[in-house]
Design an enzyme around this catalytic site. Structure first.
Site, PDB file in Angstrom:
ATOM      1  N   GLY A  88       0.811  -1.211   0.000  1.00 19.29           N
ATOM      2  CA  GLY A  88       0.000   0.000   0.000  1.00 19.29           C
ATOM      3  C   GLY A  88       0.845   1.262   0.000  1.00 19.29           C
ATOM      4  O   GLY A  88       1.869   1.362  -0.687  1.00 19.29           O
ATOM      5  N   ASP A 112       5.731  -5.010  15.651  1.00 15.85           N
ATOM      6  CA  ASP A 112       4.350  -4.754  16.056  1.00 15.85           C
ATOM      7  C   ASP A 112       4.377  -3.443  16.823  1.00 15.85           C
ATOM      8  O   ASP A 112       4.909  -3.367  17.939  1.00 15.85           O
ATOM      9  CB  ASP A 112       3.829  -5.905  16.937  1.00 15.85           C
ATOM     10  CG  ASP A 112       2.371  -5.693  17.338  1.00 15.85           C
ATOM     11  OD1 ASP A 112       1.845  -4.569  17.162  1.00 15.85           O
ATOM     12  OD2 ASP A 112       1.761  -6.656  17.844  1.00 15.85           O
ATOM     13  N   VAL A 113       3.807  -2.406  16.215  1.00 21.19           N
ATOM     14  CA  VAL A 113       3.924  -1.067  16.821  1.00 21.19           C
ATOM     15  C   VAL A 113       3.212  -0.971  18.166  1.00 21.19           C
ATOM     16  O   VAL A 113       3.459  -0.033  18.929  1.00 21.19           O
ATOM     17  CB  VAL A 113       3.398   0.040  15.871  1.00 21.19           C
ATOM     18  CG1 VAL A 113       4.219   0.095  14.593  1.00 21.19           C
ATOM     19  CG2 VAL A 113       1.911  -0.128  15.575  1.00 21.19           C
ATOM     20  N   TYR A 148     -11.476   5.346  13.811  1.00 21.10           N
ATOM     21  CA  TYR A 148     -10.428   5.778  12.873  1.00 21.10           C
ATOM     22  C   TYR A 148     -10.369   7.305  12.800  1.00 21.10           C
ATOM     23  O   TYR A 148      -9.296   7.902  12.867  1.00 21.10           O
ATOM     24  CB  TYR A 148     -10.698   5.189  11.498  1.00 21.10           C
ATOM     25  CG  TYR A 148      -9.639   5.509  10.455  1.00 21.10           C
ATOM     26  CD1 TYR A 148      -8.471   4.761  10.374  1.00 21.10           C
ATOM     27  CD2 TYR A 148      -9.801   6.570   9.560  1.00 21.10           C
ATOM     28  CE1 TYR A 148      -7.504   5.041   9.416  1.00 21.10           C
ATOM     29  CE2 TYR A 148      -8.843   6.860   8.609  1.00 21.10           C
ATOM     30  CZ  TYR A 148      -7.693   6.096   8.535  1.00 21.10           C
ATOM     31  OH  TYR A 148      -6.738   6.390   7.587  1.00 21.10           O
ATOM     32  N   LYS A 167      -7.102   9.559  13.925  1.00 20.68           N
ATOM     33  CA  LYS A 167      -6.283  10.380  13.026  1.00 20.68           C
ATOM     34  C   LYS A 167      -6.252  11.842  13.480  1.00 20.68           C
ATOM     35  O   LYS A 167      -5.264  12.541  13.284  1.00 20.68           O
ATOM     36  CB  LYS A 167      -6.783  10.241  11.586  1.00 20.68           C
ATOM     37  CG  LYS A 167      -6.496   8.849  10.987  1.00 20.68           C
ATOM     38  CD  LYS A 167      -4.999   8.551  10.914  1.00 20.68           C
ATOM     39  CE  LYS A 167      -4.710   7.220  10.251  1.00 20.68           C
ATOM     40  NZ  LYS A 167      -3.272   6.939  10.087  1.00 20.68           N
ATOM     41  N   VAL A 198      -6.782   6.828  -1.396  1.00 17.47           N
ATOM     42  CA  VAL A 198      -5.665   6.232  -2.132  1.00 17.47           C
ATOM     43  C   VAL A 198      -5.964   4.743  -2.305  1.00 17.47           C
ATOM     44  O   VAL A 198      -6.371   4.080  -1.334  1.00 17.47           O
ATOM     45  CB  VAL A 198      -4.339   6.382  -1.354  1.00 17.47           C
ATOM     46  CG1 VAL A 198      -3.173   5.891  -2.210  1.00 17.47           C
ATOM     47  CG2 VAL A 198      -4.120   7.824  -0.913  1.00 17.47           C
ATOM     48  N   THR A 237      -5.556   1.214  -1.971  1.00 21.51           N
ATOM     49  CA  THR A 237      -4.771   0.236  -1.204  1.00 21.51           C
ATOM     50  C   THR A 237      -5.757  -0.800  -0.669  1.00 21.51           C
ATOM     51  O   THR A 237      -6.960  -0.670  -0.861  1.00 21.51           O
ATOM     52  CB  THR A 237      -4.074   0.888   0.019  1.00 21.51           C
ATOM     53  OG1 THR A 237      -5.085   1.293   0.949  1.00 21.51           O
ATOM     54  CG2 THR A 237      -3.219   2.082  -0.372  1.00 21.51           C
TER      55      THR A 237
HETATM   56  P1  NDP Z   1      -2.807  -1.087   4.332  1.00 24.03           P
HETATM   57  O1  NDP Z   1      -3.892  -1.754   5.111  1.00 24.03           O
HETATM   58  O2  NDP Z   1      -2.598  -1.487   2.910  1.00 24.03           O
HETATM   59  O3  NDP Z   1      -1.410  -1.257   5.102  1.00 24.03           O
HETATM   60  C1  NDP Z   1      -1.308  -1.133   6.482  1.00 24.03           C
HETATM   61  C2  NDP Z   1       0.093  -1.527   6.892  1.00 24.03           C
HETATM   62  O4  NDP Z   1       0.213  -1.316   8.311  1.00 24.03           O
HETATM   63  C3  NDP Z   1       0.399  -2.998   6.625  1.00 24.03           C
HETATM   64  O5  NDP Z   1       1.695  -3.113   6.092  1.00 24.03           O
HETATM   65  C4  NDP Z   1       0.337  -3.636   8.008  1.00 24.03           C
HETATM   66  O6  NDP Z   1       1.233  -4.748   8.099  1.00 24.03           O
HETATM   67  C5  NDP Z   1       0.803  -2.469   8.881  1.00 24.03           C
HETATM   68  N1  NDP Z   1       0.357  -2.611  10.259  1.00 24.03           N
HETATM   69  C6  NDP Z   1      -0.913  -2.684  10.732  1.00 24.03           C
HETATM   70  N2  NDP Z   1      -0.910  -2.883  12.063  1.00 24.03           N
HETATM   71  C7  NDP Z   1       0.403  -2.938  12.437  1.00 24.03           C
HETATM   72  C8  NDP Z   1       1.067  -3.143  13.670  1.00 24.03           C
HETATM   73  N3  NDP Z   1       0.387  -3.352  14.833  1.00 24.03           N
HETATM   74  N4  NDP Z   1       2.419  -3.110  13.701  1.00 24.03           N
HETATM   75  C9  NDP Z   1       3.126  -2.907  12.551  1.00 24.03           C
HETATM   76  N5  NDP Z   1       2.556  -2.717  11.362  1.00 24.03           N
HETATM   77  C10 NDP Z   1       1.212  -2.750  11.308  1.00 24.03           C
HETATM   78  O7  NDP Z   1      -3.130   0.465   4.481  1.00 24.03           O
HETATM   79  P2  NDP Z   1      -2.736   1.767   3.614  1.00 24.03           P
HETATM   80  O8  NDP Z   1      -1.494   1.574   2.836  1.00 24.03           O
HETATM   81  O9  NDP Z   1      -3.965   2.235   2.929  1.00 24.03           O
HETATM   82  O10 NDP Z   1      -2.494   2.795   4.810  1.00 24.03           O
HETATM   83  C11 NDP Z   1      -1.224   3.232   5.251  1.00 24.03           C
HETATM   84  C12 NDP Z   1      -1.442   4.448   6.153  1.00 24.03           C
HETATM   85  O11 NDP Z   1      -2.069   5.488   5.401  1.00 24.03           O
HETATM   86  C13 NDP Z   1      -2.360   4.191   7.351  1.00 24.03           C
HETATM   87  O12 NDP Z   1      -1.898   4.895   8.484  1.00 24.03           O
HETATM   88  C14 NDP Z   1      -3.693   4.752   6.885  1.00 24.03           C
HETATM   89  O13 NDP Z   1      -4.514   5.109   7.965  1.00 24.03           O
HETATM   90  C15 NDP Z   1      -3.228   5.944   6.081  1.00 24.03           C
HETATM   91  N6  NDP Z   1      -4.192   6.469   5.115  1.00 24.03           N
HETATM   92  C16 NDP Z   1      -4.657   5.691   4.097  1.00 24.03           C
HETATM   93  C17 NDP Z   1      -5.544   6.209   3.172  1.00 24.03           C
HETATM   94  C18 NDP Z   1      -6.072   5.414   2.016  1.00 24.03           C
HETATM   95  O14 NDP Z   1      -6.980   5.907   1.326  1.00 24.03           O
HETATM   96  N7  NDP Z   1      -5.562   4.239   1.749  1.00 24.03           N
HETATM   97  C19 NDP Z   1      -6.019   7.598   3.291  1.00 24.03           C
HETATM   98  C20 NDP Z   1      -5.466   8.324   4.392  1.00 24.03           C
HETATM   99  C21 NDP Z   1      -4.583   7.771   5.255  1.00 24.03           C
HETATM  100  P3  NDP Z   1       0.969  -6.020   9.088  1.00 24.03           P
HETATM  101  O15 NDP Z   1      -0.503  -6.273   9.095  1.00 24.03           O
HETATM  102  O16 NDP Z   1       1.777  -7.139   8.480  1.00 24.03           O
HETATM  103  O17 NDP Z   1       1.513  -5.616  10.425  1.00 24.03           O
END
Ligand code: NDP
Length: 256
Positions: A22, A69-70, A163, A167, A196, A198
């Site tokens: 993403g 894991d954050v 959410y 944010k 976006v 994703t």
């Molecule tokens: P995705 O769901 O595609 O990706 C999320 C990522 O976060 C994954 O790689 C996941 O990996 C990781 N993640 C989730 N929980 C944890 C955790 N506890 N520890 C470490 N990593 C974690 O989301 P997007 O790419 O769409 O989103 C990325 C960011 O952009 C987010 O903060 C989202 O809120 C923000 N955003 C997205 C928008 C959109 O339209 N897509 C719009 C505005 C903001 P894993 O599960 O393996 O840990």
């Protein structure tokens, strides 16, 4: 110095949370293309490692994957240590990991509310604090938080109260840490992306198109690659006088 040189990240190391898919993948790739070594951290360590190898081959940079894991402070410390072990330094942190659950407020169970805040707010806080201790000792650095237009508007037709509130907390924590850490040489800024494409945002779903796409001035969603240049900008000296800013990149969505 040529203005384009100020965007270079050569000689620096960036940690990108959730950086294997993403938006995070586009950020990892963009930072490596700008010259940084990159550490990709998420819970799916195999995906992190696989994508890191691809980006390393593509860009010629050192790119490594690490388990992260954050929500777990020990895991956060281990990821920062892994970045230092792999590249000898840490200069940039991109707090990208995030979670979103669609559910009307009256039906949200406490566990779901907690899970969203644990990742989006507490997780970002833990990564920032652990990394900043290192950045402060090293004389400075940069944190880029991925916020959202959901901090400013209420999305529709789906409801996602946890959410949206999380944010808003990210944007205000960005300002709070920016003020407090400026004397330490640490700049903290955020990006508020619009829609976006994703896994998190099913922009092609016809149920969402009328509100998400047709309602927007540009009448389209973004690709992750369209947000990555702003991450490079905020991570680099090109933004040397910016801190505490939230940069909206939403195709004009929040204008209406
Ligand atoms: P995705 O769901 O595609 O990706 C999320 C990522 O976060 C994954 O790689 C996941 O990996 C990781 N993640 C989730 N929980 C944890 C955790 N506890 N520890 C470490 N990593 C974690 O989301 P997007 O790419 O769409 O989103 C990325 C960011 O952009 C987010 O903060 C989202 O809120 C923000 N955003 C997205 C928008 C959109 O339209 N897509 C719009 C505005 C903001 P894993 O599960 O393996 O840990």
């Amino acid at each position: 110095m040529n203005v384009l040189d100020t965007f270079s990240l050569a000689g620096r190391t960036a940690l990108v949370t959730g950086g294997y898919r993403g938006l995070g993948l586009a950020f990892s790739r963009g930072l490596a293309q700008a010259g940084a070594d990159v550490v990709i951290g998420a819970r799916d360590v195999d995906a992190c490692t696989e994508v890191a190898a691809q980006l390393a081959a593509e860009t010629g940079r050192t790119v490594v994957g690490t388990a992260l894991d954050v929500t777990d402070r020990g895991s956060v410390q281990a990821a920062v240590d892994a970045a230092l072990a792999a590249t000898g330094r840490l200069d940039v942190v991109v707090n990208n990991a995030g979670a979103c659950i669609h559910r009307p407020a009256l039906e949200v169970p406490d566990e779901e509310w907690r899970a969203v805040f644990d990742t989006n707010v507490d997780g970002l806080w833990k990564v920032s604090q652990v990394a900043a201790r290192h950045l402060a000792d090293a004389g400075g650095g940069v944190i880029v938080n991925i916020g959202s237009i959901s901090a400013e508007i209420v999305n529709r037709p789906q409801w996602q109260p946890a959410y949206n509130a999380s944010k808003a907390a990210v944007h205000q924590l960005t300002r709070s840490l920016a003020a407090e850490w400026a004397p330490l040489g640490i700049r903290v800024n955020a990006i508020a992306p619009g829609y976006v494409r994703t896994e998190m945002a099913p922009v092609d779903d016809p149920a969402f198109k009328p509100r998400w796409i047709d309602d927007a001035p540009m009448q389209r969603y973004a690709l992750p690659e369209e947000i990555a240049p702003t991450v490079v900008f905020l991570a680099s000296d090109a933004s040397s006088f910016m801190t505490g800013s939230v940069v909206t990149v939403d195709g004009g969505y929040t204008l209406f």
